[in-house]
Write a protein that holds these residues in place. Structure first.
Motif, mmCIF file in Angstrom:
data_model
loop_
_atom_site.group_PDB
_atom_site.id
_atom_site.type_symbol
_atom_site.label_atom_id
_atom_site.label_comp_id
_atom_site.label_asym_id
_atom_site.label_seq_id
_atom_site.Cartn_x
_atom_site.Cartn_y
_atom_site.Cartn_z
ATOM 1 N N LYS A 291 4.538 -10.605 2.299
ATOM 2 C CA LYS A 291 3.197 -10.068 2.050
ATOM 3 C C LYS A 291 3.320 -8.744 1.287
ATOM 4 C CE LYS A 291 -0.541 -8.214 4.895
ATOM 5 N NZ LYS A 291 -0.640 -7.663 6.253
ATOM 6 N N GLU A 292 2.573 -8.620 0.209
ATOM 7 C CA GLU A 292 2.681 -7.398 -0.581
ATOM 8 C C GLU A 292 1.928 -6.247 0.102
ATOM 9 O OE1 GLU A 292 1.354 -6.987 -4.918
ATOM 10 O OE2 GLU A 292 3.529 -6.683 -4.909
ATOM 11 N N VAL B 194 10.500 2.880 3.016
ATOM 12 C CA VAL B 194 11.134 2.465 1.762
ATOM 13 C C VAL B 194 11.858 3.655 1.133
ATOM 14 C CG1 VAL B 194 10.651 1.785 -0.629
ATOM 15 C CG2 VAL B 194 9.661 0.495 1.268
ATOM 16 N N LEU B 195 11.246 4.822 1.212
ATOM 17 C CA LEU B 195 11.900 6.007 0.642
ATOM 18 C C LEU B 195 13.196 6.332 1.382
ATOM 19 C CD1 LEU B 195 8.837 8.341 -0.080
ATOM 20 C CD2 LEU B 195 10.156 6.953 -1.715
ATOM 21 N N ALA B 196 13.200 6.085 2.699
ATOM 22 C CA ALA B 196 14.398 6.388 3.488
ATOM 23 C C ALA B 196 15.423 5.253 3.419
ATOM 24 C CB ALA B 196 14.021 6.663 4.935
ATOM 25 N N GLY B 197 15.015 4.095 2.908
ATOM 26 C CA GLY B 197 15.975 3.004 2.734
ATOM 27 C C GLY B 197 16.086 2.042 3.895
ATOM 28 N N ARG B 198 15.031 1.932 4.682
ATOM 29 C CA ARG B 198 15.100 1.002 5.808
ATOM 30 C C ARG B 198 15.210 -0.433 5.306
ATOM 31 N NH1 ARG B 198 12.147 2.317 10.860
ATOM 32 N NH2 ARG B 198 12.953 0.811 12.330
ATOM 33 N N PRO B 199 16.113 -1.229 5.901
ATOM 34 C CA PRO B 199 16.236 -2.628 5.476
ATOM 35 C C PRO B 199 14.994 -3.431 5.862
ATOM 36 C CG PRO B 199 17.997 -2.015 7.037
ATOM 37 C CD PRO B 199 17.059 -0.869 6.969
ATOM 38 N N GLY B 200 14.797 -4.553 5.208
ATOM 39 C CA GLY B 200 13.687 -5.423 5.562
ATOM 40 C C GLY B 200 12.511 -5.330 4.603
ATOM 41 N N TYR B 201 12.617 -4.455 3.629
ATOM 42 C CA TYR B 201 11.540 -4.330 2.645
ATOM 43 C C TYR B 201 12.019 -4.864 1.300
ATOM 44 C CZ TYR B 201 9.395 -1.290 6.106
ATOM 45 O OH TYR B 201 8.846 -0.809 7.244
ATOM 46 N N GLU B 202 11.215 -5.678 0.704
ATOM 47 C CA GLU B 202 11.591 -6.247 -0.581
ATOM 48 C C GLU B 202 10.849 -5.507 -1.690
ATOM 49 O OE1 GLU B 202 11.320 -10.436 -3.029
ATOM 50 O OE2 GLU B 202 10.485 -10.329 -0.999
ATOM 51 N N VAL C 114 -4.933 9.705 -0.929
ATOM 52 C CA VAL C 114 -5.431 8.710 0.013
ATOM 53 C C VAL C 114 -4.873 7.352 -0.387
ATOM 54 C CG1 VAL C 114 -7.442 7.715 1.126
ATOM 55 C CG2 VAL C 114 -7.525 10.049 0.247
ATOM 56 N N LEU C 115 -4.203 6.741 0.572
ATOM 57 C CA LEU C 115 -3.580 5.445 0.339
ATOM 58 C C LEU C 115 -4.507 4.370 0.882
ATOM 59 C CD1 LEU C 115 -0.937 4.087 -0.619
ATOM 60 C CD2 LEU C 115 -0.056 4.375 1.683
ATOM 61 N N VAL C 116 -4.880 3.449 0.004
ATOM 62 C CA VAL C 116 -5.720 2.334 0.443
ATOM 63 C C VAL C 116 -5.129 1.065 -0.142
ATOM 64 C CG1 VAL C 116 -8.024 1.301 0.382
ATOM 65 C CG2 VAL C 116 -7.785 3.786 0.530
ATOM 66 N N LYS C 117 -4.885 0.093 0.719
ATOM 67 C CA LYS C 117 -4.355 -1.198 0.284
ATOM 68 C C LYS C 117 -3.151 -1.048 -0.646
ATOM 69 C CE LYS C 117 -8.676 -3.644 0.909
ATOM 70 N NZ LYS C 117 -9.957 -3.578 0.178
ATOM 71 N N GLY C 118 -2.258 -0.177 -0.258
ATOM 72 C CA GLY C 118 -0.994 -0.096 -0.972
ATOM 73 C C GLY C 118 -1.039 0.635 -2.296
#
Ligand SMILES: Nc1ncnc2c1ncn2[C@@H]1O[C@H](COP(=O)(O)OP(=O)(O)O)[C@@H](O)[C@H]1O
Ligand SMILES: [Mg+2]
Lengths: 249, 482
Positions: free
Chosen positions: A14-15, A46-54, A218-222
């Motif tokens: 899911k994006e 994602v900035l820290a590099g956690r696995p599981g994000y494409e 403000v972050l909305v829907k990515g």
């Protein structure tokens, strides 16, 4: 310092981040706000590099380097720090031991020898006083049995000792009472400097009364739906997120 | 399999650092076991008749027994006639009187193993007995111990110098009829350590024995006997390594501890026998009987073990709590990786009134390893007010290993309290990422988390060895990174 360009990120197909663009110059404090589920933690992770994000598209440049090409531990050694929304417990691992391992990993990366045990402890104690933490928390297991507020203070303690170039604090204010919030904010403020950037991920503007940001997004829907100065946070508080989501839709 | 598991897999391919062979002339008896071999061993050691006779009785009993197969392990049949039951480095004279007379090759071996006999003696203040294959090659710090009245010497020397103590205590905790491997050991044991701490004496330093298997196709059968007289205190540690060889080697030791009134014995083991390669080829079969008897009132025996090596481990360091108010402890870390199998635990037999026992077991399984905790807490009708606390925690790394727990409890006195806690966990993605996000490498992170898991056991080890054990654990879970 940090340049995020058209970042697209999928989780479980899911994006979540859908073309996020954001630039954070050196010495600035940026707040990223947004409703629950808008992708704030995803961005931080994602900035820290956690696995599981494409990462399906886009780029992130940190001090002129491709951040996404670095392993999470390399990012940390280069000066990226993530203050977790939910810091995990690691039973039996001494809190101060983990901190020392972290400091030494960064020093080794810079070609320095291991930190002197006495100097290290002196520094940690000083920072703990600033964070109003009991000294006994040093010898406890990492976050083991800590209250929510203690966990958050421990994150800030780690940040103060590690002195990162870029700190991303994910909802560090959530679950804090007003006194704890002031202590945390005070700790964070001591780290503000022209050579350092801060990203405050938060749901409420309350934190921003104490750590005054240079910019608010403000972050909305990515996606960044709106950017402004401190007054944007106040306006959000007054009018609610629907105001922006409605506009963005 | 999750991503963490995949990464762990690759981290876990291990290296064994003690796998070299020392090229030394050895006096090795041909393979095979019969009464003549037993007599030969006994003669080589110049033993008194009672001991030769005891060995022979053990052999005759052993011949009537069959190998036990109740443990959660599997291995091809062992051919007991293909093993050599005695191997000793050829001595130039009758055996070294001091460290200066020890063959330099042997000193070098121990140095390579991280047990520099000279150094350790001087710096750490730990007395070391070094056992190489079947015999003891050096004991340090003898004089200082003598002054305190403590006897710490190779078993074969005790046979000569303290036969009366041996006759009085040998086999009183682990009789030669006890079990298949203990009977075998009683017939053919070669060397080991002997400790006697007299009444009221606190042993002035840590005692340690370092066991090394070197020769091929030999078994190692050491026998250790520790006696703490009334009010005495002793802390003892054993370490073990072996070369990397393709065939399996048998190690069947017996350890007996006797604690008289108010005596305190702390026995620590850091076991790092060669575990075999990644496919399970080679490695030591570590089939060991360890038992202590709290014979006197308020006596105390504490077992701490860190078991990282061996292809198969089968051992249950136990306490017979006979004296009123006596207490026993068992702290264990057992790791299995690749094809290793461990079936280990303890027995706490409560006989006296108000006896207490504590069992803390931490099992770590990785690769295709199989790790079993097997424990018995038995409270006899006489053990009024007995108390036990047992905690068994398992940590699984990767998806192909196994952890099993068999806690047996038999309570024959209604006033007893027996508590059991158990948990099984995995190294979580979150814990690992937390460490990584602090700049700590994946390998260090795994070690950190695993040591945290083992902390309650490690803190029971004598200071000097806690660090060693931690490093060993790191090595045993280390991968071919880089
Ligand atoms: N590991 C995950 N698996 C599936 N969905 C996820 C995962 N992490 C986050 N999400 C989804 O991504 C969206 C954004 O989540 P998150 O970044 O945590 O938002 P925020 O921090 O702004 O509340 C949510 O819809 C959430 O359910
Ligand atoms: Mg969040």
């Amino acid at each position: 310092m940090l340049k995020i360009d058209n970042l697209h990120v999928k989780v479980d197909g899911k994006e979540i981040l859908q073309g996020l663009t954001l630039e954070i110059p050196s010495g600035e404090v940026h707040a990223v706000m947004g409703p629950n589920g808008s992708g704030k933690s995803t961005l931080a992770n994602v900035l820290a590099g956690r696995p599981g994000y494409e990462i399906t598209a886009g780029s992130v440049t940190f001090q002129g380097r491709d951040l996404l090409a670095l392993a999470p531990e390399e990012r940390a050694r280069e000066g990226v720090f993530l203050g977790f929304q939910y810091p995990v417990e690691i039973p039996g691992v001494n809190n101060v031991y983990l901190l020392k391992a972290a400091v030494n990993a960064a020093r080794k990366h810079r070609g320095l020898e291991e930190v002197d045990a006495f100097e290290f402890l002196t520094l940690v104690r000083e920072k703990m006083r600033l964070m109003r933490m009991e000294e006994s928390m040093l010898s406890r297991g990492v976050n083991e049995g800590f209250s929510g507020g203690e966990k958050k203070r421990n994150e800030i303690l780690q940040m103060l000792v590690l002195e990162p170039r870029l700190a991303i604090l994910d909802e560090t204010d959530s679950g804090l009472d007003i006194d704890a919030l002031k202590i945390v904010a005070n700790g964070v403020n001591t780290l503000r400097s022209p050579a350092r950037s801060l990203v405050l991920v938060t749901h409420y503007q309350r934190l921003l009364d104490y750590i005054v940001p240079d910019h608010v997004h403000v972050l909305v829907k990515g996606r960044i739906a709106r950017s402004g100065d401190k007054s944007l946070a106040l306006e959000l508080e007054r009018r609610g997120y629907d105001w922006v989501t409605g506009e963005a839709a | 399999m999750s991503e963490t598991e995949n990464r762990l897999e690759s981290l876990l391919a291990r290296r064994y650092k003690h796998g070299f062979v020392t090229d030394i002339d050895a006096d090795t008896v041909p393979p095979g076991l019969d009464e003549d071999v037993v007599r030969l061993i006994s003669r080589k050691k110049g033993e008194p008749a009672f001991l030769t006779e005891w060995r022979l009785k053990a052999l005759r009993h052993w011949l009537t027994m069959s190998e036990p197969h109740w443990s959660h392990t599997s291995y091809p049949p062992i051919d007991y006639q293909a093993i050599s039951y005695y191997s000793a480095p050829k001595a130039k004279s009758d055996g070294p009187k001091s460290l200066d007379e020890v063959d330099p090759k042997l000193l070098e071996t121990y140095e390579k193993l991280g047990v520099p006999l000279h150094e350790r003696a001087r710096l750490a203040g730990v007395a070391v007995d070094a056992v190489f294959d079947s015999v003891s090659v050096a004991t340090t710090f003898k004089e200082r111990l003598n002054e305190a009245g403590v006897v710490f010497c190779p078993f074969s020397e005790a046979v000569q110098r303290h036969p009366e103590l041996l006759e009085r205590y040998l086999g009183t905790v682990v009789p030669f009829t006890d079990n298949f491997f203990a009977s075998l050991n009683s017939a053919v044991f070669s060397d080991g350590s002997f400790v006697h701490v007299p009444k009221g004496v606190r042993c002035p330093m840590e005692l340690s024995t370092y066991f090394r298997i070197n020769a091929a196709k030999t078994g190692q059968f050491e026998r250790t006997l520790i006696i703490a007289d009334e009010g005495a205190y002793v802390s003892y540690l054993e370490g073990c390594t072996a070369p990397m060889r393709d065939e399996n080697q048998l190690h069947a030791a017996v350890v007996e501890l006797v604690a008289l009134e108010d005596a305190f014995i702390k026995y620590s083991t850091v076991q790092n026998w060669y575990p075999g390669d990644a496919e399970g080829k080679g490695g030591i079969y570590n089939f060991v009987t360890k038992r202590g008897e709290c014979r006197g009132r308020n006596s105390h025996i504490s077992w701490t073990q860190v078991e990282t090596g061996s292809a198969i481990t089968w051992k249950y360091p136990s306490c017979i709590l006979r004296g009123d108010g006596s207490s026993g402890e068992f702290y264990s870390v057992a790791t299995v990786n690749n094809r290793q199998q461990a079936d280990t635990g303890t027995k706490m037999i409560h006989i006296g009134r108000d006896t207490r026992s504590t069992i803390i077991s931490k099992g770590i399984s990785a690769g295709h390893g199989q790790n079993t905790y097997r424990g018995l807490v038995k409270v006899l009708p006489s053990a009024h007010g007995a108390r036990n606390f047992t905690q068994c925690d398992s940590l699984l790394m990767g998806g192909k290993c196994g952890a099993h727990t068999f806690p047996y409890v038999e309570v024959k006195n209604p006033s007893a309290t027996v508590e059991h806690e158990a948990s099984t966990s995995k190294i979580s993605d979150d814990q690992l990422f937390y460490c990584l996000s602090r700049g700590i490498s994946e390998e260090d992170a795994v070690n950190l988390i695993v040591s945290g898991f083992c902390k309650t056991v490690f803190k029971e080890l004598p200071m000097e060895f806690a660090v060693e054990a931690q490093n060993l654990l790191a090595v045993s879970l280390e991968g071919a990174v880089g």
